[in-house]
Design a protein around this motif. Structure first.
Motif, PDB file in Angstrom:
ATOM      1  N   ARG A 233       0.816  -1.213   0.000  1.00  0.00           N
ATOM      2  CA  ARG A 233       0.000   0.000   0.000  1.00  0.00           C
ATOM      3  C   ARG A 233       0.850   1.264   0.000  1.00  0.00           C
ATOM      4  O   ARG A 233       0.350   2.361  -0.234  1.00  0.00           O
ATOM      5  CB  ARG A 233      -0.934   0.003   1.215  1.00  0.00           C
ATOM      6  N   LYS A 234       2.141   1.117   0.273  1.00  0.00           N
ATOM      7  CA  LYS A 234       3.019   2.283   0.291  1.00  0.00           C
ATOM      8  C   LYS A 234       3.482   2.646  -1.110  1.00  0.00           C
ATOM      9  O   LYS A 234       3.565   1.784  -1.989  1.00  0.00           O
ATOM     10  CB  LYS A 234       4.245   2.010   1.171  1.00  0.00           C
ATOM     11  N   MET A 235       3.810   3.904  -1.308  1.00  0.00           N
ATOM     12  CA  MET A 235       4.451   4.318  -2.556  1.00  0.00           C
ATOM     13  C   MET A 235       5.808   3.642  -2.646  1.00  0.00           C
ATOM     14  O   MET A 235       6.470   3.389  -1.634  1.00  0.00           O
ATOM     15  CB  MET A 235       4.628   5.836  -2.604  1.00  0.00           C
ATOM     16  N   LEU A 236       6.239   3.356  -3.882  1.00  0.00           N
ATOM     17  CA  LEU A 236       7.492   2.614  -4.066  1.00  0.00           C
ATOM     18  C   LEU A 236       8.709   3.342  -3.489  1.00  0.00           C
ATOM     19  O   LEU A 236       9.649   2.706  -3.019  1.00  0.00           O
ATOM     20  CB  LEU A 236       7.705   2.311  -5.550  1.00  0.00           C
ATOM     21  N   ARG A 237       8.696   4.659  -3.500  1.00  0.00           N
ATOM     22  CA  ARG A 237       9.848   5.378  -2.963  1.00  0.00           C
ATOM     23  C   ARG A 237      10.027   5.098  -1.473  1.00  0.00           C
ATOM     24  O   ARG A 237      11.140   5.173  -0.951  1.00  0.00           O
ATOM     25  CB  ARG A 237       9.694   6.877  -3.206  1.00  0.00           C
ATOM     26  N   SER A 238       8.916   4.734  -0.798  1.00  0.00           N
ATOM     27  CA  SER A 238       8.989   4.363   0.618  1.00  0.00           C
ATOM     28  C   SER A 238       9.149   2.859   0.793  1.00  0.00           C
ATOM     29  O   SER A 238       9.963   2.401   1.599  1.00  0.00           O
ATOM     30  CB  SER A 238       7.731   4.842   1.357  1.00  0.00           C
ATOM     31  N   ALA A 239       8.380   2.093   0.022  1.00  0.00           N
ATOM     32  CA  ALA A 239       8.405   0.633   0.172  1.00  0.00           C
ATOM     33  C   ALA A 239       9.785   0.055  -0.128  1.00  0.00           C
ATOM     34  O   ALA A 239      10.198  -0.953   0.463  1.00  0.00           O
ATOM     35  CB  ALA A 239       7.355  -0.002  -0.735  1.00  0.00           C
ATOM     36  N   LEU A 240      10.523   0.682  -1.048  1.00  0.00           N
ATOM     37  CA  LEU A 240      11.819   0.148  -1.475  1.00  0.00           C
ATOM     38  C   LEU A 240      13.001   0.714  -0.691  1.00  0.00           C
ATOM     39  O   LEU A 240      14.156   0.412  -1.018  1.00  0.00           O
ATOM     40  CB  LEU A 240      12.023   0.421  -2.973  1.00  0.00           C
ATOM     41  N   LYS A 241      12.744   1.488   0.343  1.00  0.00           N
ATOM     42  CA  LYS A 241      13.843   2.045   1.134  1.00  0.00           C
ATOM     43  C   LYS A 241      14.805   0.975   1.671  1.00  0.00           C
ATOM     44  O   LYS A 241      16.022   1.206   1.738  1.00  0.00           O
ATOM     45  CB  LYS A 241      13.290   2.895   2.285  1.00  0.00           C
ATOM     46  N   PRO A 242      14.297  -0.223   2.067  1.00  0.00           N
ATOM     47  CA  PRO A 242      15.225  -1.254   2.549  1.00  0.00           C
ATOM     48  C   PRO A 242      16.251  -1.693   1.508  1.00  0.00           C
ATOM     49  O   PRO A 242      17.257  -2.319   1.862  1.00  0.00           O
ATOM     50  CB  PRO A 242      14.290  -2.417   2.928  1.00  0.00           C
ATOM     51  N   MET A 243      16.026  -1.378   0.231  1.00  0.00           N
ATOM     52  CA  MET A 243      16.996  -1.725  -0.806  1.00  0.00           C
ATOM     53  C   MET A 243      18.264  -0.881  -0.685  1.00  0.00           C
ATOM     54  O   MET A 243      19.326  -1.264  -1.170  1.00  0.00           O
ATOM     55  CB  MET A 243      16.387  -1.532  -2.197  1.00  0.00           C
ATOM     56  N   GLY A 244      18.157   0.293  -0.049  1.00  0.00           N
ATOM     57  CA  GLY A 244      19.299   1.186   0.104  1.00  0.00           C
ATOM     58  C   GLY A 244      19.573   1.983  -1.157  1.00  0.00           C
ATOM     59  O   GLY A 244      18.995   1.747  -2.226  1.00  0.00           O
ATOM     60  N   GLY A 245      20.473   2.937  -1.060  1.00  0.00           N
ATOM     61  CA  GLY A 245      20.850   3.735  -2.220  1.00  0.00           C
ATOM     62  C   GLY A 245      19.797   4.756  -2.600  1.00  0.00           C
ATOM     63  O   GLY A 245      18.865   5.055  -1.846  1.00  0.00           O
ATOM     64  N   ASP A 246      19.938   5.296  -3.816  1.00  0.00           N
ATOM     65  CA  ASP A 246      19.044   6.332  -4.318  1.00  0.00           C
ATOM     66  C   ASP A 246      17.809   5.689  -4.951  1.00  0.00           C
ATOM     67  O   ASP A 246      17.728   5.501  -6.173  1.00  0.00           O
ATOM     68  CB  ASP A 246      19.792   7.200  -5.344  1.00  0.00           C
ATOM     69  N   VAL A 247      16.852   5.344  -4.113  1.00  0.00           N
ATOM     70  CA  VAL A 247      15.662   4.632  -4.589  1.00  0.00           C
ATOM     71  C   VAL A 247      14.917   5.458  -5.638  1.00  0.00           C
ATOM     72  O   VAL A 247      14.551   4.951  -6.711  1.00  0.00           O
ATOM     73  CB  VAL A 247      14.732   4.280  -3.410  1.00  0.00           C
ATOM     74  N   GLU A 248      14.674   6.719  -5.349  1.00  0.00           N
ATOM     75  CA  GLU A 248      13.944   7.558  -6.308  1.00  0.00           C
ATOM     76  C   GLU A 248      14.706   7.683  -7.618  1.00  0.00           C
ATOM     77  O   GLU A 248      14.107   7.702  -8.699  1.00  0.00           O
ATOM     78  CB  GLU A 248      13.669   8.940  -5.714  1.00  0.00           C
ATOM     79  N   GLY A 249      16.021   7.727  -7.548  1.00  0.00           N
ATOM     80  CA  GLY A 249      16.834   7.797  -8.759  1.00  0.00           C
ATOM     81  C   GLY A 249      16.668   6.552  -9.619  1.00  0.00           C
ATOM     82  O   GLY A 249      16.544   6.652 -10.856  1.00  0.00           O
ATOM     83  N   HIS A 250      16.658   5.388  -8.984  1.00  0.00           N
ATOM     84  CA  HIS A 250      16.457   4.141  -9.733  1.00  0.00           C
ATOM     85  C   HIS A 250      15.084   4.105 -10.376  1.00  0.00           C
ATOM     86  O   HIS A 250      14.935   3.712 -11.543  1.00  0.00           O
ATOM     87  CB  HIS A 250      16.614   2.933  -8.797  1.00  0.00           C
ATOM     88  N   LEU A 251      14.065   4.499  -9.629  1.00  0.00           N
ATOM     89  CA  LEU A 251      12.702   4.491 -10.159  1.00  0.00           C
ATOM     90  C   LEU A 251      12.578   5.421 -11.354  1.00  0.00           C
ATOM     91  O   LEU A 251      12.045   5.048 -12.405  1.00  0.00           O
ATOM     92  CB  LEU A 251      11.712   4.888  -9.060  1.00  0.00           C
ATOM     93  N   THR A 252      13.065   6.620 -11.200  1.00  0.00           N
ATOM     94  CA  THR A 252      12.978   7.610 -12.275  1.00  0.00           C
ATOM     95  C   THR A 252      13.757   7.158 -13.504  1.00  0.00           C
ATOM     96  O   THR A 252      13.314   7.345 -14.651  1.00  0.00           O
ATOM     97  CB  THR A 252      13.506   8.970 -11.780  1.00  0.00           C
ATOM     98  N   ALA A 253      14.899   6.534 -13.290  1.00  0.00           N
ATOM     99  CA  ALA A 253      15.760   6.112 -14.406  1.00  0.00           C
ATOM    100  C   ALA A 253      15.073   5.095 -15.307  1.00  0.00           C
ATOM    101  O   ALA A 253      15.360   5.030 -16.510  1.00  0.00           O
ATOM    102  CB  ALA A 253      17.071   5.532 -13.869  1.00  0.00           C
ATOM    103  N   ALA A 260       4.237   5.691  -7.463  1.00  0.00           N
ATOM    104  CA  ALA A 260       3.486   4.504  -7.866  1.00  0.00           C
ATOM    105  C   ALA A 260       3.559   3.442  -6.770  1.00  0.00           C
ATOM    106  O   ALA A 260       4.442   3.450  -5.914  1.00  0.00           O
ATOM    107  CB  ALA A 260       4.035   3.951  -9.174  1.00  0.00           C
ATOM    108  N   ARG A 261       2.620   2.517  -6.826  1.00  0.00           N
ATOM    109  CA  ARG A 261       2.608   1.397  -5.878  1.00  0.00           C
ATOM    110  C   ARG A 261       2.914   0.103  -6.621  1.00  0.00           C
ATOM    111  O   ARG A 261       2.709   0.004  -7.832  1.00  0.00           O
ATOM    112  CB  ARG A 261       1.266   1.314  -5.164  1.00  0.00           C
ATOM    113  N   ALA A 262       3.381  -0.884  -5.891  1.00  0.00           N
ATOM    114  CA  ALA A 262       3.855  -2.134  -6.498  1.00  0.00           C
ATOM    115  C   ALA A 262       2.792  -2.787  -7.384  1.00  0.00           C
ATOM    116  O   ALA A 262       3.095  -3.306  -8.458  1.00  0.00           O
ATOM    117  CB  ALA A 262       4.302  -3.111  -5.409  1.00  0.00           C
ATOM    118  N   GLU A 263       1.540  -2.742  -6.941  1.00  0.00           N
ATOM    119  CA  GLU A 263       0.472  -3.435  -7.673  1.00  0.00           C
ATOM    120  C   GLU A 263       0.194  -2.807  -9.040  1.00  0.00           C
ATOM    121  O   GLU A 263      -0.518  -3.390  -9.859  1.00  0.00           O
ATOM    122  CB  GLU A 263      -0.804  -3.444  -6.836  1.00  0.00           C
ATOM    123  N   GLU A 264       0.779  -1.610  -9.299  1.00  0.00           N
ATOM    124  CA  GLU A 264       0.564  -0.926 -10.578  1.00  0.00           C
ATOM    125  C   GLU A 264       1.683  -1.197 -11.581  1.00  0.00           C
ATOM    126  O   GLU A 264       1.557  -0.831 -12.750  1.00  0.00           O
ATOM    127  CB  GLU A 264       0.492   0.592 -10.346  1.00  0.00           C
TER     128      GLU A 264
END
Length: 280
Positions: A233-253, A260-264
C-alpha cells in the motif's frame, strides 16, 4: 466414463486401505475418475514424457496420467497408508509407475526422471505454494520440467495468473509470468472432493519459456519484488527504502513514478528496476 482401467473405484480403494483424508497432510481427495482423467489431459500429450506427481493419495490422478499414455510416472507420497493402494496401480502398469514414500520438499527427483518431464499434481494445500516457487526459481533456466499442471485453492491460482491492477497481483504472479506462460484451465467446486474443502479449487497450467521474458538477475529481481510487495500500500519510494541507495533515482531512471505502488507496476518495469539496482 466411470472407469478408466480395471482397478476398483476410488471410494472402494479408500475403504479397503483405511485412507481417511488427514487435514495435517493437506489432503482432500478427488474421487471422480472423469475429473482426474480430464486433469491429466490438461497436462498435454503425455506420450513420450515422464511425469512427476506429488501427493497422489489413493491414486486418482495417477490412474488418469497412466491411462492417458504417460511413459512413466514418479509418484511421491508422504502418507504411508496410501502406498499399498499405489502399488496396486503399479502392478497394472508394469514398469510405468514408481512410488516413493517420502517428503516432496526433501527428495531430489532429477536423477529419477528422463526428459521430457512434466509435473502434474493435486498438490497438498500445505506445501503447494512452496513447491511452485521452487520450481519457478531454479539456479539455471530452462528448468528440468517442460510444463506444470497443478491444482491449488482458487485464491492461489488467481495469484499465479494475476496481472497489474488485479487485487491478487503480487510476487507469485511476477515469478510465474517472468519465466512461463500461465493460465487457469479448470475450476472445481468443493463438493468434487472428499472431504469437501471450505474453498473452491482450480487447475493452473504453466509452460516453461526457453528464456525469461526480460533480462534480470533472478536473485535481485526476487529481492526487489519481495521488498516492493512487503508494504504494497506504500508508494514505491517508501516501500523500497530497505533496498538502500538512491531509490527515487532508480525508479525515475527506468520510467517508474516514485509515487506509484507495487500493484501498478508490470513485469518489464520490475525487471528494468532490478537491473538498475544490480548495476549500482
Amino acid at each position: 466414463m466411470s472407469q478408466i482401467d480395471n482397478l476398483p473405484p476410488l471410494r472402494s480403494v479408500i475403504e479397503t486401505h483405511g485412507i481417511a483424508a488427514k487435514k495435517s497432510l493437506g489432503q482432500n481427495f478427488l474421487l471422480d475418475l472423469n475429473l482426474t482423467a480430464k486433469i491429466a489431459r490438461m497436462a498435454g500429450d503425455l506420450k513420450g514424457s515422464d511425469i512427476l506427481e506429488i501427493g497422489p493419495g489413493p491414486g486418482g490422478l495417477t490412474r488418469g496420467l497412466l491411462a492417458e499414455g504417460a511413459r512413466r510416472v514418479l509418484a511421491i507420497e508422504k502418507d504411508e497408508r496410501c502406498i499399498a493402494a499405489l502399488e496396486e496401480i503399479a502392478a497394472v502398469y508394469p514398469g510405468q509407475l514408481e512410488v516413493v514414500n517420502g517428503d516432496a520438499l526433501e527428495i531430489d527427483v532429477t536423477g529419477r526422471l528422463e526428459a521430457p518431464i512434466r509435473i502434474a499434481a493435486n498438490l497438498p494445500y500445505n506445501i503447494g505454494t512452496e513447491l511452485l516457487v521452487r520450481w519457478l526459481s531454479p539456479p539455471t533456466w530452462p528448468p528440468f520440467w517442460t510444463s506444470l499442471t497443478l491444482m491449488f485453492q482458487r485464491e492461489v491460482a488467481q495469484r499465479i495468473v494475476a496481472m497489474p491492477g488485479d487485487k491478487a497481483y503480487g510476487r507469485l504472479a511476477l515469478l510465474a509470468h517472468w519465466r512461463t506462460d500461465a493460465r487457469i484451465v479448470m475450476d472445481l467446486p468443493p463438493e468434487a472432493f472428499s472431504p469437501p474443502p471450505k474453498v473452491s479449487s482450480a487447475v493452473v497450467h504453466l509452460t516453461a519459456l526457453p528464456a525469461p521474458r526480460y533480462p534480470a538477475d533472478p536473485v535481485m529481481l526476487n529481492r526487489v519484488v519481495a521488498t516492493a510487495f512487503n508494504q504494497r500500500r506504500k508508494m514505491l519510494r517508501s516501500a523500497l527504502k530497505p533496498m538502500g541507495g538512491d531509490v527515487e533515482g532508480h525508479l525515475t531512471a527506468v520510467g517508474i513514478a516514485p509515487t506509484a505502488r507495487a500493484e501498478e507496476i508490470g513485469l518489464e518495469q520490475f525487471c528494468a528496476l532490478s537491473r538498475s539496482f544490480s548495476e549500482a
